[in-house]
Design a protein around this motif. Structure first.
Motif, PDB file in Angstrom:
ATOM      1  N   ALA A 159      53.270  26.836  41.568  1.00  0.00           N
ATOM      2  CA  ALA A 159      52.677  25.774  40.747  1.00  0.00           C
ATOM      3  C   ALA A 159      51.918  24.796  41.636  1.00  0.00           C
ATOM      4  O   ALA A 159      52.441  24.320  42.638  1.00  0.00           O
ATOM      5  CB  ALA A 159      53.765  25.034  39.973  1.00  0.00           C
ATOM      6  N   GLY A 160      50.674  24.539  41.314  1.00  0.00           N
ATOM      7  CA  GLY A 160      49.865  23.632  42.106  1.00  0.00           C
ATOM      8  C   GLY A 160      49.392  24.211  43.425  1.00  0.00           C
ATOM      9  O   GLY A 160      48.923  23.475  44.290  1.00  0.00           O
ATOM     10  N   LEU A 161      49.470  25.529  43.574  1.00  0.00           N
ATOM     11  CA  LEU A 161      49.073  26.187  44.821  1.00  0.00           C
ATOM     12  C   LEU A 161      47.645  25.812  45.212  1.00  0.00           C
ATOM     13  O   LEU A 161      46.734  25.852  44.379  1.00  0.00           O
ATOM     14  CB  LEU A 161      49.196  27.702  44.643  1.00  0.00           C
ATOM     15  CG  LEU A 161      48.857  28.600  45.833  1.00  0.00           C
ATOM     16  CD1 LEU A 161      49.872  28.412  46.955  1.00  0.00           C
ATOM     17  CD2 LEU A 161      48.829  30.068  45.389  1.00  0.00           C
ATOM     18  N   ARG A 162      47.442  25.472  46.483  1.00  0.00           N
ATOM     19  CA  ARG A 162      46.115  25.121  46.987  1.00  0.00           C
ATOM     20  C   ARG A 162      45.616  26.106  48.038  1.00  0.00           C
ATOM     21  O   ARG A 162      44.432  26.277  48.227  1.00  0.00           O
ATOM     22  CB  ARG A 162      46.135  23.713  47.604  1.00  0.00           C
ATOM     23  CG  ARG A 162      46.278  22.596  46.575  1.00  0.00           C
ATOM     24  CD  ARG A 162      45.077  22.563  45.639  1.00  0.00           C
ATOM     25  NE  ARG A 162      45.108  21.434  44.738  1.00  0.00           N
ATOM     26  CZ  ARG A 162      45.673  21.423  43.551  1.00  0.00           C
ATOM     27  NH1 ARG A 162      46.296  22.510  43.119  1.00  0.00           N
ATOM     28  NH2 ARG A 162      45.633  20.358  42.783  1.00  0.00           N
ATOM     29  N   ALA A 180      47.284  26.269  39.546  1.00  0.00           N
ATOM     30  CA  ALA A 180      46.891  26.577  40.927  1.00  0.00           C
ATOM     31  C   ALA A 180      45.379  26.450  41.084  1.00  0.00           C
ATOM     32  O   ALA A 180      44.616  26.804  40.189  1.00  0.00           O
ATOM     33  CB  ALA A 180      47.352  27.970  41.313  1.00  0.00           C
ATOM     34  N   LEU A 181      44.959  25.981  42.252  1.00  0.00           N
ATOM     35  CA  LEU A 181      43.540  25.804  42.527  1.00  0.00           C
ATOM     36  C   LEU A 181      43.000  26.874  43.465  1.00  0.00           C
ATOM     37  O   LEU A 181      41.850  27.276  43.386  1.00  0.00           O
ATOM     38  CB  LEU A 181      43.283  24.419  43.123  1.00  0.00           C
ATOM     39  CG  LEU A 181      41.833  24.071  43.451  1.00  0.00           C
ATOM     40  CD1 LEU A 181      40.973  24.090  42.182  1.00  0.00           C
ATOM     41  CD2 LEU A 181      41.743  22.700  44.112  1.00  0.00           C
ATOM     42  N   MET A 199      45.265  27.721  35.606  1.00  0.00           N
ATOM     43  CA  MET A 199      44.821  28.094  36.952  1.00  0.00           C
ATOM     44  C   MET A 199      43.301  27.967  37.042  1.00  0.00           C
ATOM     45  O   MET A 199      42.586  28.325  36.109  1.00  0.00           O
ATOM     46  CB  MET A 199      45.284  29.520  37.257  1.00  0.00           C
ATOM     47  CG  MET A 199      45.215  29.900  38.721  1.00  0.00           C
ATOM     48  SD  MET A 199      46.218  31.360  39.115  1.00  0.00           S
ATOM     49  CE  MET A 199      45.258  32.658  38.315  1.00  0.00           C
ATOM     50  N   ARG A 200      42.802  27.531  38.211  1.00  0.00           N
ATOM     51  CA  ARG A 200      41.375  27.229  38.321  1.00  0.00           C
ATOM     52  C   ARG A 200      40.608  28.213  39.205  1.00  0.00           C
ATOM     53  O   ARG A 200      39.572  28.703  38.832  1.00  0.00           O
ATOM     54  CB  ARG A 200      41.190  25.800  38.831  1.00  0.00           C
ATOM     55  CG  ARG A 200      41.931  24.772  37.961  1.00  0.00           C
ATOM     56  CD  ARG A 200      41.706  23.367  38.432  1.00  0.00           C
ATOM     57  NE  ARG A 200      40.382  22.889  38.034  1.00  0.00           N
ATOM     58  CZ  ARG A 200      39.905  21.698  38.357  1.00  0.00           C
ATOM     59  NH1 ARG A 200      40.628  20.866  39.090  1.00  0.00           N
ATOM     60  NH2 ARG A 200      38.694  21.335  37.963  1.00  0.00           N
ATOM     61  N   ARG A 201      41.106  28.494  40.419  1.00  0.00           N
ATOM     62  CA  ARG A 201      40.377  29.432  41.280  1.00  0.00           C
ATOM     63  C   ARG A 201      41.298  30.411  42.008  1.00  0.00           C
ATOM     64  O   ARG A 201      40.817  31.243  42.744  1.00  0.00           O
ATOM     65  CB  ARG A 201      39.553  28.684  42.337  1.00  0.00           C
ATOM     66  CG  ARG A 201      38.344  27.949  41.813  1.00  0.00           C
ATOM     67  CD  ARG A 201      37.441  27.525  42.969  1.00  0.00           C
ATOM     68  NE  ARG A 201      36.328  26.711  42.520  1.00  0.00           N
ATOM     69  CZ  ARG A 201      36.329  25.390  42.465  1.00  0.00           C
ATOM     70  NH1 ARG A 201      37.412  24.740  42.832  1.00  0.00           N
ATOM     71  NH2 ARG A 201      35.271  24.718  42.046  1.00  0.00           N
ATOM     72  N   ALA A 202      42.564  30.321  41.881  1.00  0.00           N
ATOM     73  CA  ALA A 202      43.510  31.156  42.626  1.00  0.00           C
ATOM     74  C   ALA A 202      43.528  32.589  42.100  1.00  0.00           C
ATOM     75  O   ALA A 202      42.860  32.929  41.116  1.00  0.00           O
ATOM     76  CB  ALA A 202      44.901  30.538  42.551  1.00  0.00           C
ATOM     77  N   ARG A 262      37.355  30.344  36.704  1.00  0.00           N
ATOM     78  CA  ARG A 262      37.014  31.040  37.942  1.00  0.00           C
ATOM     79  C   ARG A 262      38.235  31.648  38.630  1.00  0.00           C
ATOM     80  O   ARG A 262      38.118  32.190  39.723  1.00  0.00           O
ATOM     81  CB  ARG A 262      36.318  30.087  38.901  1.00  0.00           C
ATOM     82  CG  ARG A 262      34.993  29.555  38.364  1.00  0.00           C
ATOM     83  CD  ARG A 262      34.382  28.561  39.318  1.00  0.00           C
ATOM     84  NE  ARG A 262      33.148  27.998  38.756  1.00  0.00           N
ATOM     85  CZ  ARG A 262      32.455  27.022  39.318  1.00  0.00           C
ATOM     86  NH1 ARG A 262      32.868  26.506  40.473  1.00  0.00           N
ATOM     87  NH2 ARG A 262      31.348  26.556  38.762  1.00  0.00           N
ATOM     88  N   ALA A 263      39.389  31.558  38.024  1.00  0.00           N
ATOM     89  CA  ALA A 263      40.589  32.185  38.570  1.00  0.00           C
ATOM     90  C   ALA A 263      40.627  33.649  38.146  1.00  0.00           C
ATOM     91  O   ALA A 263      39.841  34.099  37.305  1.00  0.00           O
ATOM     92  CB  ALA A 263      41.833  31.449  38.093  1.00  0.00           C
ATOM     93  N   GLU A 264      41.552  34.396  38.735  1.00  0.00           N
ATOM     94  CA  GLU A 264      41.644  35.813  38.391  1.00  0.00           C
ATOM     95  C   GLU A 264      43.085  36.289  38.410  1.00  0.00           C
ATOM     96  O   GLU A 264      43.908  35.812  39.190  1.00  0.00           O
ATOM     97  CB  GLU A 264      40.811  36.659  39.357  1.00  0.00           C
ATOM     98  CG  GLU A 264      41.285  36.606  40.799  1.00  0.00           C
ATOM     99  CD  GLU A 264      40.436  37.446  41.743  1.00  0.00           C
ATOM    100  OE1 GLU A 264      39.398  37.984  41.307  1.00  0.00           O
ATOM    101  OE2 GLU A 264      40.820  37.571  42.933  1.00  0.00           O
ATOM    102  N   ILE A 265      43.364  37.248  37.528  1.00  0.00           N
ATOM    103  CA  ILE A 265      44.618  37.991  37.550  1.00  0.00           C
ATOM    104  C   ILE A 265      44.245  39.455  37.704  1.00  0.00           C
ATOM    105  O   ILE A 265      43.483  40.002  36.894  1.00  0.00           O
ATOM    106  CB  ILE A 265      45.447  37.750  36.282  1.00  0.00           C
ATOM    107  CG1 ILE A 265      45.838  36.265  36.178  1.00  0.00           C
ATOM    108  CG2 ILE A 265      46.702  38.622  36.292  1.00  0.00           C
ATOM    109  CD1 ILE A 265      46.625  35.913  34.930  1.00  0.00           C
TER     110      ILE A 265
END
Length: 272
Positions: A159-162, A180-181, A199-202, A262-265
């Motif tokens: 959570a909140g990974l940068r 997560a960013l 999630m934003r970019r992670a 812009r995040a991905e799984i």
């Protein structure tokens, strides 16, 4: 030489173990280590009353005991050396860690590696919730380093990974990668509900089928170049990465469309 600290008996109250890190103990003699004070409940107690001390300060520290789950914050903020916890760890193990290697030979409590900035945290058993996460009111969780869990992980891992890498060999609980960013989370077992929420970019990598939020859309199926390097690193760290996972194709789902999108799984495509 290794400095060994052995818990004498089950603590009657939680113990604050933050001072027990190699970089803080390396320059001390045995008698100085025994005089260090630890919080034991609401009072300060000499370390020697709680732990039997064998050896002088060293960059290699081993903490032993059957009730280490009552000792919180072991390895907090450590910046070098190697700390081995034989018997598990209480909450906040490796929180704010900046360097070195922390090995938990059993299970780790909640908040292991919280807001970590560097180094390597290895959990041979399972970890609690908020692995590598952000504390209440903080904007960022883990900002660097590597976390490897050989068992399961609780809810809100990363959570909140940068920045940095979190790998879970077993099941990863719900809301992995929450807000997560950047950075990467790899789940070899089942992935819990609502992965990548906010999630934003992670990147989240799932080796099994996963149910995603409707705010993620299928983009393509391919072999991500970065992932091969990542998985090779995890294999070197002792995780059972298969050739199928290493060479396989992954379906990319992009999102969270409620954020930047812009995040991905990435989900491993199984042979038909």
């Amino acid at each position: 030489m290794t400095l060994t600290l052995t818990l004498r008996e089950p603590p009657q109250a939680p113990v604050g173990g933050a001072p027990l890190s190699p970089d803080r103990l390396a320059s001390l003699r045995r008698t100085e280590i025994e005089r260090l004070e630890l919080w034991h409940g609401n009072r300060r107690t000499p370390l020697g009353e709680l732990f039997a001390v064998s050896g002088d300060g060293s960059e290699h520290v081993r903490v032993e005991g059957d009730h280490l789950a009552r000792v919180a914050g072991l390895g907090t903020g450590m910046s070098g050396g190697r700390l081995t916890l034989a018997g598990g760890a209480g909450p906040h193990a490796g929180a704010g860690m900046r360097g070195g290697e922390l090995v938990v030979e059993g299970d780790a409590g909640d908040w292991a590696g919280a807001e970590m900035r560097g180094g390597l945290l290895v959990v041979r058993g399972s970890a609690g919730r908020s692995l590598g996460g952000a504390y209440a009111g903080a904007r960022a969780g883990m900002r660097g380093g590597e976390i490897v869990v050989h068992g399961d992980a609780g809810e809100e891992a990363g959570a909140g990974l940068r920045r940095g890498l979190i790998a879970v060999a077993g099941h990863a609980g719900g809301a992995a990668g929450l807000r997560a960013l950047a950075g990467t989370i790899v789940a070899f077992g089942a992935l819990g509900a609502h992965p990548g929420a906010g999630m934003r970019r992670a990147s989240i990598v799932a080796m099994t089928a996963a149910t995603l939020l409707p705010t993620y859309a299928r983009a393509c199926t391919y072999r991500p170049p970065f992932l091969r390097l990542c998985l090779r690193r995890l294999r070197a760290l002792g995780l059972p990465v298969t050739d199928e996972q290493l060479e396989g194709r992954y379906t990319r789902w992009s999102g969270d469309r409620l954020e930047l999108g812009r995040a991905e799984i990435l989900i491993l495509e199984r042979p038909r």
